[in-house]
Design a protein around this motif. Structure first.
Motif, PDB file in Angstrom:
ATOM      1  N   ARG A 177       0.837  -1.206   0.000  1.00 17.04           N
ATOM      2  CA  ARG A 177       0.000   0.000   0.000  1.00 17.04           C
ATOM      3  C   ARG A 177       0.870   1.254   0.000  1.00 17.04           C
ATOM      4  NH1 ARG A 177      -5.777  -0.696   2.768  1.00 17.04           N
ATOM      5  NH2 ARG A 177      -6.181  -2.867   2.191  1.00 17.04           N
ATOM      6  N   MET A 178       1.972   1.209   0.751  1.00 19.27           N
ATOM      7  CA  MET A 178       2.899   2.341   0.760  1.00 19.27           C
ATOM      8  C   MET A 178       3.499   2.572  -0.630  1.00 19.27           C
ATOM      9  SD  MET A 178       4.838   1.600   4.370  1.00 19.27           S
ATOM     10  CE  MET A 178       4.024   1.872   5.953  1.00 19.27           C
ATOM     11  N   CYS A 179       3.682   1.490  -1.378  1.00 20.17           N
ATOM     12  CA  CYS A 179       4.200   1.576  -2.750  1.00 20.17           C
ATOM     13  C   CYS A 179       3.119   1.961  -3.754  1.00 20.17           C
ATOM     14  CB  CYS A 179       4.795   0.231  -3.185  1.00 20.17           C
ATOM     15  SG  CYS A 179       6.351  -0.201  -2.400  1.00 20.17           S
ATOM     16  N   GLY A 180       1.855   1.939  -3.315  1.00 20.04           N
ATOM     17  CA  GLY A 180       0.750   2.211  -4.220  1.00 20.04           C
ATOM     18  C   GLY A 180       0.451   1.064  -5.158  1.00 20.04           C
ATOM     19  N   LEU A 181       0.766  -0.157  -4.733  1.00 22.81           N
ATOM     20  CA  LEU A 181       0.565  -1.350  -5.554  1.00 22.81           C
ATOM     21  C   LEU A 181      -0.660  -2.114  -5.054  1.00 22.81           C
ATOM     22  CD1 LEU A 181       4.280  -2.544  -5.794  1.00 22.81           C
ATOM     23  CD2 LEU A 181       2.975  -1.263  -7.508  1.00 22.81           C
ATOM     24  N   PRO A 182      -1.714  -2.229  -5.854  1.00 21.69           N
ATOM     25  CA  PRO A 182      -2.928  -2.925  -5.394  1.00 21.69           C
ATOM     26  C   PRO A 182      -2.709  -4.423  -5.263  1.00 21.69           C
ATOM     27  CG  PRO A 182      -3.105  -2.379  -7.724  1.00 21.69           C
ATOM     28  CD  PRO A 182      -1.845  -1.730  -7.237  1.00 21.69           C
ATOM     29  N   VAL A 183      -3.322  -5.013  -4.247  1.00 26.90           N
ATOM     30  CA  VAL A 183      -3.258  -6.460  -4.072  1.00 26.90           C
ATOM     31  C   VAL A 183      -4.547  -6.932  -3.420  1.00 26.90           C
ATOM     32  CG1 VAL A 183      -2.169  -6.386  -1.779  1.00 26.90           C
ATOM     33  CG2 VAL A 183      -1.794  -8.373  -3.268  1.00 26.90           C
ATOM     34  N   GLN A 184      -5.044  -8.045  -3.891  1.00 26.00           N
ATOM     35  CA  GLN A 184      -6.240  -8.642  -3.308  1.00 26.00           C
ATOM     36  C   GLN A 184      -5.812  -9.707  -2.308  1.00 26.00           C
ATOM     37  OE1 GLN A 184      -8.685 -10.753  -6.116  1.00 26.00           O
ATOM     38  NE2 GLN A 184     -10.222 -11.320  -4.589  1.00 26.00           N
ATOM     39  N   VAL A 185      -6.354  -9.638  -1.101  1.00 26.36           N
ATOM     40  CA  VAL A 185      -6.017 -10.617  -0.071  1.00 26.36           C
ATOM     41  C   VAL A 185      -6.965 -11.807  -0.176  1.00 26.36           C
ATOM     42  CG1 VAL A 185      -5.769 -11.051   2.400  1.00 26.36           C
ATOM     43  CG2 VAL A 185      -5.143  -8.809   1.456  1.00 26.36           C
ATOM     44  N   VAL A 186      -6.386 -12.988  -0.321  1.00 24.18           N
ATOM     45  CA  VAL A 186      -7.164 -14.218  -0.421  1.00 24.18           C
ATOM     46  C   VAL A 186      -6.760 -15.145   0.716  1.00 24.18           C
ATOM     47  CG1 VAL A 186      -7.631 -16.267  -1.811  1.00 24.18           C
ATOM     48  CG2 VAL A 186      -7.418 -14.040  -2.909  1.00 24.18           C
ATOM     49  N   CYS A 187      -7.738 -15.655   1.442  1.00 25.46           N
ATOM     50  CA  CYS A 187      -7.477 -16.567   2.559  1.00 25.46           C
ATOM     51  C   CYS A 187      -7.699 -18.011   2.120  1.00 25.46           C
ATOM     52  CB  CYS A 187      -8.392 -16.232   3.736  1.00 25.46           C
ATOM     53  SG  CYS A 187      -8.153 -14.554   4.384  1.00 25.46           S
ATOM     54  N   ARG A 188      -6.724 -18.857   2.399  1.00 25.53           N
ATOM     55  CA  ARG A 188      -6.800 -20.266   2.053  1.00 25.53           C
ATOM     56  C   ARG A 188      -6.329 -21.099   3.236  1.00 25.53           C
ATOM     57  NH1 ARG A 188      -9.385 -18.740  -1.613  1.00 25.53           N
ATOM     58  NH2 ARG A 188      -9.080 -19.026  -3.875  1.00 25.53           N
ATOM     59  N   ALA A 189      -7.048 -22.170   3.512  1.00 21.96           N
ATOM     60  CA  ALA A 189      -6.687 -23.044   4.626  1.00 21.96           C
ATOM     61  C   ALA A 189      -5.306 -23.655   4.435  1.00 21.96           C
ATOM     62  CB  ALA A 189      -7.729 -24.151   4.791  1.00 21.96           C
ATOM     63  N   ASN A 190      -4.926 -23.885   3.188  1.00 21.23           N
ATOM     64  CA  ASN A 190      -3.642 -24.529   2.904  1.00 21.23           C
ATOM     65  C   ASN A 190      -2.597 -23.539   2.399  1.00 21.23           C
ATOM     66  OD1 ASN A 190      -4.930 -24.054   0.470  1.00 21.23           O
ATOM     67  ND2 ASN A 190      -4.120 -25.896  -0.515  1.00 21.23           N
ATOM     68  N   ALA A 191      -2.727 -22.258   2.762  1.00 20.42           N
ATOM     69  CA  ALA A 191      -1.808 -21.225   2.262  1.00 20.42           C
ATOM     70  C   ALA A 191      -0.350 -21.551   2.592  1.00 20.42           C
ATOM     71  CB  ALA A 191      -2.188 -19.871   2.843  1.00 20.42           C
ATOM     72  N   GLU A 192      -0.112 -22.075   3.794  1.00 19.88           N
ATOM     73  CA  GLU A 192       1.257 -22.407   4.201  1.00 19.88           C
ATOM     74  C   GLU A 192       1.877 -23.436   3.265  1.00 19.88           C
ATOM     75  OE1 GLU A 192       3.612 -24.253   8.101  1.00 19.88           O
ATOM     76  OE2 GLU A 192       1.472 -23.773   8.238  1.00 19.88           O
ATOM     77  N   TYR A 193       1.063 -24.378   2.807  1.00 22.06           N
ATOM     78  CA  TYR A 193       1.566 -25.449   1.940  1.00 22.06           C
ATOM     79  C   TYR A 193       1.624 -25.008   0.481  1.00 22.06           C
ATOM     80  CZ  TYR A 193       0.573 -28.000   6.198  1.00 22.06           C
ATOM     81  OH  TYR A 193       0.546 -28.400   7.508  1.00 22.06           O
ATOM     82  N   MET A 194       0.898 -23.952   0.128  1.00 22.18           N
ATOM     83  CA  MET A 194       0.952 -23.390  -1.218  1.00 22.18           C
ATOM     84  C   MET A 194       2.201 -22.540  -1.419  1.00 22.18           C
ATOM     85  SD  MET A 194      -3.014 -22.141  -1.528  1.00 22.18           S
ATOM     86  CE  MET A 194      -2.768 -21.210  -3.045  1.00 22.18           C
TER      87      MET A 194
END
Length: 259
Positions: free
Chosen positions: A49-66
């Motif tokens: 956000r400080m860089c002005g770069l948009p990003v969508q936050v996605v929550c996944r149960a297996n995010a650690e393994y991804m």
């Protein structure tokens, strides 16, 4: 692939503009994510956000393994997948987005030293409290970490994670520490940060750097996360300029803006 070809691919990736479809992955926010992963994820969100770069936050149960490194969070930008704040900073810098270009060599070295302090003290303290404090591990960490999975896998994964973190704590010399010693380490870290910040809006005067994003991610998350004890947050609350710093970044980069 030859070195020349790799360099060409790297240059092509750098030349591509930041896409609107950029995605940040983290564990499930309501039921699963733990203090340390939440702090690391918030630090990356603040940085982007400080860089002005948009990003969508996605929550996944297996995010650690991804994640390619097994660490949270990671971003998916075009055909690139990058995890953790340090590599993400380098990735955005290759695309022409940097918060620390205005710093001289001495300031850059100082910034790096303070970022190492935060990772060595605050992040390690978060992991210790989550998995080495028996009450926190039993009441919060194991139930949340294992929540997406059914028994007996849930138990196996939670205890495996606890064993991994405790082994890491032993490796870095924290295995024999008491909870009070960990709180004192956090206090000393906050004291150093408070002294460096002083009355400035950010650590290097008027513009934020990746250090500001990192410190905000950890301090804000500690202040707003429920644990079995409020002692960790209380250590931070004794430094009024750090509290003002967190509020400033929250107001500037997060309020009235979609996640």
């Amino acid at each position: 692939m030859t070195l020349v070809a790799e360099a060409f691919v790297s240059q092509m990736a750098a030349a591509e503009p930041w896409p609107e479809s950029a995605t940040l992955y983290q564990p499930l926010k309501e039921d699963q994510i733990l203090l340390s992963d939440c702090a690391s994820s918030l630090a990356v969100q603040a940085y982007l956000r400080m860089c002005g770069l948009p990003v969508q936050v996605v929550c996944r149960a297996n995010a650690e393994y991804m994640s390619p490194s097994g660490k949270i969070p990671f971003i998916h930008v075009g055909n690139q997948v990058v995890s953790e704040l340090g590599p993400i900073v380098q990735f955005t810098k290759a695309k022409g987005n940097s918060l620390s270009d205005g710093l001289d060599d001495i300031q850059r070295a100082e910034m790096k030293a303070y970022m190492e302090l935060v990772n060595n003290m605050l992040l390690t303290a978060e992991l210790y409290i989550q998995w080495c404090d028996d009450a926190t591990a039993a009441e919060i960490s194991r139930p949340r970490y294992s929540s997406p999975y059914s028994w007996p896998l849930s138990n196996i994964l939670a205890y495996q994670k606890q064993w991994e973190v405790r082994r890491k704590m032993n490796a870095v010399g924290w295995g024999g520490k008491t909870l009070e010693q960990v709180y004192e380490d956090v206090n000393q870290c906050c004291q150093a940060l408070s002294q460096r910040l002083g009355t400035q809006p950010y650590f290097f005067n008027k513009q934020p750097t990746e250090l500001d994003a990192l410190v905000f991610g950890h301090l804000f998350t500690i202040l707003t996360t429920r644990l079995t004890s409020t002692e960790l947050a209380e250590r931070i609350k004794s430094y009024s300029n750090l509290l003002s710093f967190c509020r400033r970044i929250e107001q500037t980069y997060f309020e009235d803006k979609s996640s």
